[in-house]
Design a protein around this motif. Structure first.
Motif, PDB file in Angstrom:
ATOM      1  N   TRP A   1     -36.346 -15.749  30.317  1.00 51.74           N
ATOM      2  CA  TRP A   1     -35.153 -14.929  30.112  1.00 51.74           C
ATOM      3  C   TRP A   1     -35.464 -13.628  29.378  1.00 51.74           C
ATOM      4  CZ3 TRP A   1     -31.155 -15.107  32.917  1.00 51.74           C
ATOM      5  CH2 TRP A   1     -29.975 -14.457  32.540  1.00 51.74           C
ATOM      6  N   LYS A   2     -36.522 -13.640  28.590  1.00 50.41           N
ATOM      7  CA  LYS A   2     -36.898 -12.425  27.861  1.00 50.41           C
ATOM      8  C   LYS A   2     -37.739 -11.479  28.711  1.00 50.41           C
ATOM      9  CE  LYS A   2     -36.703 -14.175  23.110  1.00 50.41           C
ATOM     10  NZ  LYS A   2     -37.456 -14.401  21.848  1.00 50.41           N
TER      11      LYS A   2
ATOM     12  N   GLN B   1     -36.810 -25.672  26.885  1.00 52.99           N
ATOM     13  CA  GLN B   1     -36.232 -24.561  26.134  1.00 52.99           C
ATOM     14  C   GLN B   1     -37.236 -23.434  25.926  1.00 52.99           C
ATOM     15  OE1 GLN B   1     -34.905 -26.689  22.641  1.00 52.99           O
ATOM     16  NE2 GLN B   1     -32.809 -26.937  23.440  1.00 52.99           N
TER      17      GLN B   1
ATOM     18  N   GLN C   1     -36.736 -19.641  27.547  1.00 55.79           N
ATOM     19  CA  GLN C   1     -36.721 -18.498  26.638  1.00 55.79           C
ATOM     20  C   GLN C   1     -37.731 -17.442  27.074  1.00 55.79           C
ATOM     21  OE1 GLN C   1     -37.754 -19.402  22.564  1.00 55.79           O
ATOM     22  NE2 GLN C   1     -36.553 -17.699  21.777  1.00 55.79           N
TER      23      GLN C   1
END
Length: 282
Positions: free
Chosen positions: A13-14, A6, A10
Motif C-alpha cells: 500500500w505504501k 499485515q 503495508q
C-alpha cells in the motif's frame, strides 16, 4: 499468519506503483461488461457479441474467466516488483534482523499471492453473477452453477502464475529481468512446440500426439490448458465452421488432472523460492 499478512499489505500500500497497477487491474475486470457492446462484420455476416450468448449461464463462467486471465499481467508486475524491492531497499535483510525467519518471509509472499488470486477470483465471480442475472436467458439454479468449476480453475491458475512470478523475482532479483525471463519462457514453450510439432515431426501423427502430451506438463502450457479458449463455442464461430466444413471437436471442460499438474508446479515454485532464500547469502 495475520502479522505476516499485515506486513505485506503495508509494504504494497505504501508503494505507489503497486497501488496504481492493482487498482487498474480491478478496474479492467469491471470493464468486461463492455464486451456486450462489441459489434463487427465478417463478410456478409454482422456479429453482435451480446447476441452470441456470452453472458448466458453457464457459458459466462468460461468466457469471463478466460477474458479476465489476460489482465493478470498487471498483478504479475506487482508481485515481481514486490520481491525485487525487498533486495533493492534492503527490507528483506531488515525483516530477518527484526526476527522474521526465512520460512516466514517466503510464507508472507505466498499469502500475498493467494490473497491476490482469491480477491481476483471473487471479483470475477461477482461480476459474472451480476452480468449473468442481468442478461442470461437461463436463470435456473442448476444451470447457473453447472460449470462454476471454471471459477476454481481460474483461482488455481492465478495462484500458480503468481507463484511463478514470485519464484522469478526471488531467483533474478531484478523486476525487469524477471519479467523479461517470463516473456522468454512463454516464447520458448510456444516456439519450441511449433518447431517440433509442425517442423521436425510434421505428418507423423503418433509422434505429434506424444509431443502434445509432453508439453502439457510444462508450467505455462499446463496453466493455459486449465481454461481453453471459449470463442469457438459461440454461435457465429459454429456458423462459420459449418460453412467452411470444419467440425469442432475441442474439449472445453476443466480437467482436474491438469489442475493437479498446475498445483504441483505451484508447490515447486514456492519450495524453490524458499530454497533459494534459505541458501542465498543475504
Amino acid at each position: 499468519m495475520i502479522r505476516l499478512f499485515q506486513i505485506e499489505i503495508q509494504k504494497l500500500w505504501k508503494n505507489r506503483a503497486s497501488k496504481v497497477l492493482t487498482i487498474t487491474y480491478f478496474v479492467l475486470l469491471t470493464l468486461i461488461s463492455l464486451i456486450a457492446a462489441i459489434e463487427f462484420d465478417i463478410g456478409p455476416i454482422h456479429i453482435s457479441v451480446a447476441d452470441q450468448g456470452v453472458f448466458n449461464f453457464p457459458f459466462i463462467w468460461h468466457f469471463n474467466t478466460y477474458v479476465a486471465d489476460y489482465f493478470k499481467i498487471f498483478l504479475a508486475v506487482v508481485i515481481v516488483s514486490m520481491m525485487a524491492n525487498e533486495y533493492s531497499y534492503g527490507t528483506l535483510k531488515q525483516n530477518l534482523i527484526d526476527g522474521m525467519s526465512k520460512k516466514e518471509f517466503v510464507l508472507s509472499k505466498f499469502i500475498t499471492v493467494v490473497l491476490f488470486a482469491f480477491i481476483s477470483t471473487l471479483f470475477v465471480f461477482i461480476v459474472s453473477m451480476i452480468l449473468g442475472l442481468m442478461y442470461s436467458s437461463y436463470t435456473e439454479v442448476g444451470i447457473i452453477f453447472s460449470q462454476v468449476d471454471y471459477i476454481l480453475a481460474f483461482f488455481v491458475k492465478l495462484v500458480a502464475f503468481f507463484s511463478f512470478c514470485l519464484f522469478l523475482g526471488v531467483l533474478i532479483k531484478r523486476s525487469a529481468f524477471a519479467l523479461g525471463f517470463l516473456f522468454f519462457w512463454f516464447l520458448f514453450e510456444n516456439i519450441s512446440f511449433a518447431i517440433i510439432k509442425y517442423g521436425i515431426l510434421r505428418r507423423k501423427d503418433s509422434e505429434e500426439i506424444w509431443v502434445d502430451k509432453v508439453y502439457d506438463f510444462l508450467p505455462l502450457e499446463s496453466m493455459s490448458n486449465l481454461i481453453v479458449e471459449p470463442i469457438t463455442r459461440l454461435n457465429f464461430a459454429k456458423t462459420i465452421g459449418t460453412q467452411v466444413g470444419i467440425e469442432n471437436v475441442k474439449d472445453y471442460s476443466v480437467h482436474y488432472s491438469t489442475m493437479l499438474i498446475v498445483l504441483i508446479w505451484t508447490a515447486i515454485f514456492i519450495f524453490g523460492s524458499y530454497y533459494i532464500v534459505k541458501k542465498r547469502d543475504l
